[in-house]
Design a protein around this motif. Structure first.
Motif, mmCIF file in Angstrom:
data_model
loop_
_atom_site.group_PDB
_atom_site.id
_atom_site.type_symbol
_atom_site.label_atom_id
_atom_site.label_comp_id
_atom_site.label_asym_id
_atom_site.label_seq_id
_atom_site.Cartn_x
_atom_site.Cartn_y
_atom_site.Cartn_z
ATOM 1 N N TRP A 114 2.484 -2.179 -15.074
ATOM 2 C CA TRP A 114 2.353 -3.457 -14.263
ATOM 3 C C TRP A 114 3.094 -3.097 -12.687
ATOM 4 O O TRP A 114 4.068 -2.232 -12.756
ATOM 5 C CB TRP A 114 3.361 -4.498 -15.064
ATOM 6 N N ALA A 115 2.282 -3.733 -12.032
ATOM 7 C CA ALA A 115 2.879 -3.656 -10.374
ATOM 8 C C ALA A 115 2.550 -4.766 -9.650
ATOM 9 O O ALA A 115 1.560 -5.552 -9.946
ATOM 10 C CB ALA A 115 2.106 -2.321 -9.591
ATOM 11 N N ALA A 116 3.334 -5.112 -9.038
ATOM 12 C CA ALA A 116 3.304 -6.115 -7.958
ATOM 13 C C ALA A 116 2.494 -5.835 -6.951
ATOM 14 O O ALA A 116 1.746 -7.004 -6.484
ATOM 15 C CB ALA A 116 4.507 -6.504 -7.243
ATOM 16 N N ASN A 117 2.160 -4.716 -6.650
ATOM 17 C CA ASN A 117 1.065 -4.292 -5.431
ATOM 18 C C ASN A 117 0.378 -3.022 -5.738
ATOM 19 O O ASN A 117 1.286 -2.375 -6.075
ATOM 20 C CB ASN A 117 1.818 -4.327 -4.261
ATOM 21 N N PHE A 118 -0.737 -2.858 -5.516
ATOM 22 C CA PHE A 118 -1.536 -1.622 -5.796
ATOM 23 C C PHE A 118 -1.945 -0.782 -4.738
ATOM 24 O O PHE A 118 -2.701 0.080 -4.835
ATOM 25 C CB PHE A 118 -2.713 -1.989 -6.967
ATOM 26 N N SER A 119 -1.053 -1.215 -3.582
ATOM 27 C CA SER A 119 -1.398 -0.541 -2.658
ATOM 28 C C SER A 119 -0.467 1.025 -2.376
ATOM 29 O O SER A 119 0.668 0.701 -2.548
ATOM 30 C CB SER A 119 -1.282 -1.383 -1.252
ATOM 31 N N LEU A 120 -1.065 2.065 -2.130
ATOM 32 C CA LEU A 120 -0.224 3.381 -1.813
ATOM 33 C C LEU A 120 0.788 2.951 -0.626
ATOM 34 O O LEU A 120 2.025 3.452 -0.767
ATOM 35 C CB LEU A 120 -1.127 4.533 -1.705
ATOM 36 N N GLY A 121 0.269 2.307 0.391
ATOM 37 C CA GLY A 121 1.140 2.047 1.454
ATOM 38 C C GLY A 121 2.377 1.185 0.994
ATOM 39 O O GLY A 121 3.682 1.279 1.632
ATOM 40 N N PHE A 210 -6.259 -3.181 -2.946
ATOM 41 C CA PHE A 210 -5.371 -3.748 -4.239
ATOM 42 C C PHE A 210 -6.413 -2.981 -5.348
ATOM 43 O O PHE A 210 -6.097 -2.564 -6.550
ATOM 44 C CB PHE A 210 -4.913 -4.769 -4.009
ATOM 45 N N ALA A 211 -7.728 -3.642 -5.104
ATOM 46 C CA ALA A 211 -8.744 -3.533 -6.285
ATOM 47 C C ALA A 211 -8.999 -1.860 -6.478
ATOM 48 O O ALA A 211 -9.061 -1.383 -7.741
ATOM 49 C CB ALA A 211 -10.160 -3.983 -6.000
ATOM 50 N N ARG A 212 -9.112 -1.049 -5.520
ATOM 51 C CA ARG A 212 -9.442 0.456 -5.634
ATOM 52 C C ARG A 212 -8.204 1.149 -6.407
ATOM 53 O O ARG A 212 -8.136 2.008 -6.975
ATOM 54 C CB ARG A 212 -9.589 1.052 -4.227
ATOM 55 N N GLY A 213 -6.967 0.499 -5.913
ATOM 56 C CA GLY A 213 -5.743 1.165 -6.377
ATOM 57 C C GLY A 213 -5.647 0.799 -7.953
ATOM 58 O O GLY A 213 -5.355 1.637 -8.888
ATOM 59 N N ALA A 214 -5.894 -0.379 -8.593
ATOM 60 C CA ALA A 214 -6.055 -0.800 -9.973
ATOM 61 C C ALA A 214 -7.136 0.118 -10.606
ATOM 62 O O ALA A 214 -6.746 0.534 -11.674
ATOM 63 C CB ALA A 214 -6.485 -2.436 -10.019
ATOM 64 N N LEU A 215 -8.254 0.253 -10.066
ATOM 65 C CA LEU A 215 -9.267 1.157 -10.748
ATOM 66 C C LEU A 215 -8.652 2.421 -10.784
ATOM 67 O O LEU A 215 -8.999 3.259 -11.769
ATOM 68 C CB LEU A 215 -10.540 1.138 -9.982
ATOM 69 N N HIS A 216 -8.285 3.002 -9.703
ATOM 70 C CA HIS A 216 -7.715 4.351 -9.909
ATOM 71 C C HIS A 216 -6.704 4.490 -11.083
ATOM 72 O O HIS A 216 -6.736 5.344 -11.833
ATOM 73 C CB HIS A 216 -7.202 5.006 -8.683
ATOM 74 N N ALA A 217 -5.676 3.650 -11.008
ATOM 75 C CA ALA A 217 -4.860 3.501 -11.975
ATOM 76 C C ALA A 217 -5.302 3.460 -13.535
ATOM 77 O O ALA A 217 -4.838 4.136 -14.349
ATOM 78 C CB ALA A 217 -3.720 2.411 -11.977
ATOM 79 N N ALA A 218 -6.494 2.586 -13.687
ATOM 80 C CA ALA A 218 -6.957 2.500 -15.065
ATOM 81 C C ALA A 218 -7.625 3.506 -15.543
ATOM 82 O O ALA A 218 -7.668 4.032 -16.616
ATOM 83 C CB ALA A 218 -8.242 1.326 -14.898
#
Length: 236
Positions: A114-121, A210-218
């Motif tokens: 769970w993350a509030a934000n999926f940005s690496l920045g 954010f979507a790219r970060g979530a897909l990377h995490a998945a």
């Protein structure tokens, strides 16, 4: 070539859900097993099976669920992932204490992020905020966040996560929220004292980050052992 990772998009009709579906279609390593929303307009859209929230238990097999929904819908997708023994990536904000406890308990049985934000920045910003708070003991700390007019929770989950980072450094953050227009996301953490001020700022210009970060995490989480993961654990 290995089989693609089967993804369930939960909250498919929202801004993030739509971005996830679009980007997932461009990723050969991923395949959307189903999309869940409150009232889908069609049974199949662009080859993706569509399910109403009330039909969640009947979705086909999947390897990881990506959830960007609302707190009232979160419990069911978490329970489904635990029941089927599959991973969950969630960015749903506004969760209550009981829901956070349920997340913790689920980590004993499935891989959970769970993350509030999926940005690496933003992940880097949180580290900087904690360091600044530790170094600037006694300074005022204020977190100002702005999002689109349709965002309901305030302060945002990201603002609260940044506030937690400030708290770990010894600060006592205060919050201010703005909801206007189509702002994707802006967060400013300000440290101030007599005669000087420091501002740490992150601005997102596209929801795709954010979507790219979530897909990377998945893609990384699907094969992991049960446990509670941070975005930072899956970035490298």
């Amino acid at each position: 070539m290995s089989e693609p990772i089967r993804v369930l998009i939960h909250g498919a009709s929202g801004r993030m859900g739509r971005a996830l579906l679009r980007l997932c279609a461009q990723a050969p390593v991923l395949a959307v097993a189903g999309a869940v929303s409150r009232k889908p307009a069609q049974r199949v859209i662009d080859g993706v099976p569509q399910f109403a929230a009330s039909e969640l238990s009947g979705v086909p097999a999947f390897d990881v669920a990506i959830d960007f929904s609302r707190p009232e819908a979160f419990d069911r997708v978490l329970a489904l992932c635990v029941e089927r023994g599959v991973a969950l990536v969630s960015g749903t904000t506004g969760l209550g204490e009981d829901q956070r406890d349920a997340l913790q308990a689920a980590g004993a049985r499935i891989p959970v992020l769970w993350a509030a934000n999926f940005s690496l920045g933003v992940a880097v910003l949180a580290e900087l905020v904690e360091r600044a708070a530790h170094a600037l003991q006694g300074w005022d700390c204020d977190i100002v966040e702005a999002h689109h007019a349709g965002k309901q929770d305030a302060p945002s989950g990201t603002a609260l996560a940044l506030g937690a980072a400030a708290g770990r450094g010894g600060a006592q953050p205060r919050y201010a929220s703005l909801r206007a227009g189509d702002i994707v996301g802006e967060h400013t953490v300000q440290f101030a004292t007599v005669g000087e001020r420091i501002e740490l700022v992150h601005r997102a210009s596209s929801r795709d980050i954010f979507a790219r970060g979530a897909l990377h995490a998945a893609t990384r989480l699907a094969a992991r052992a049960p446990g509670l993961y941070r975005l930072a654990d899956l970035v490298a």
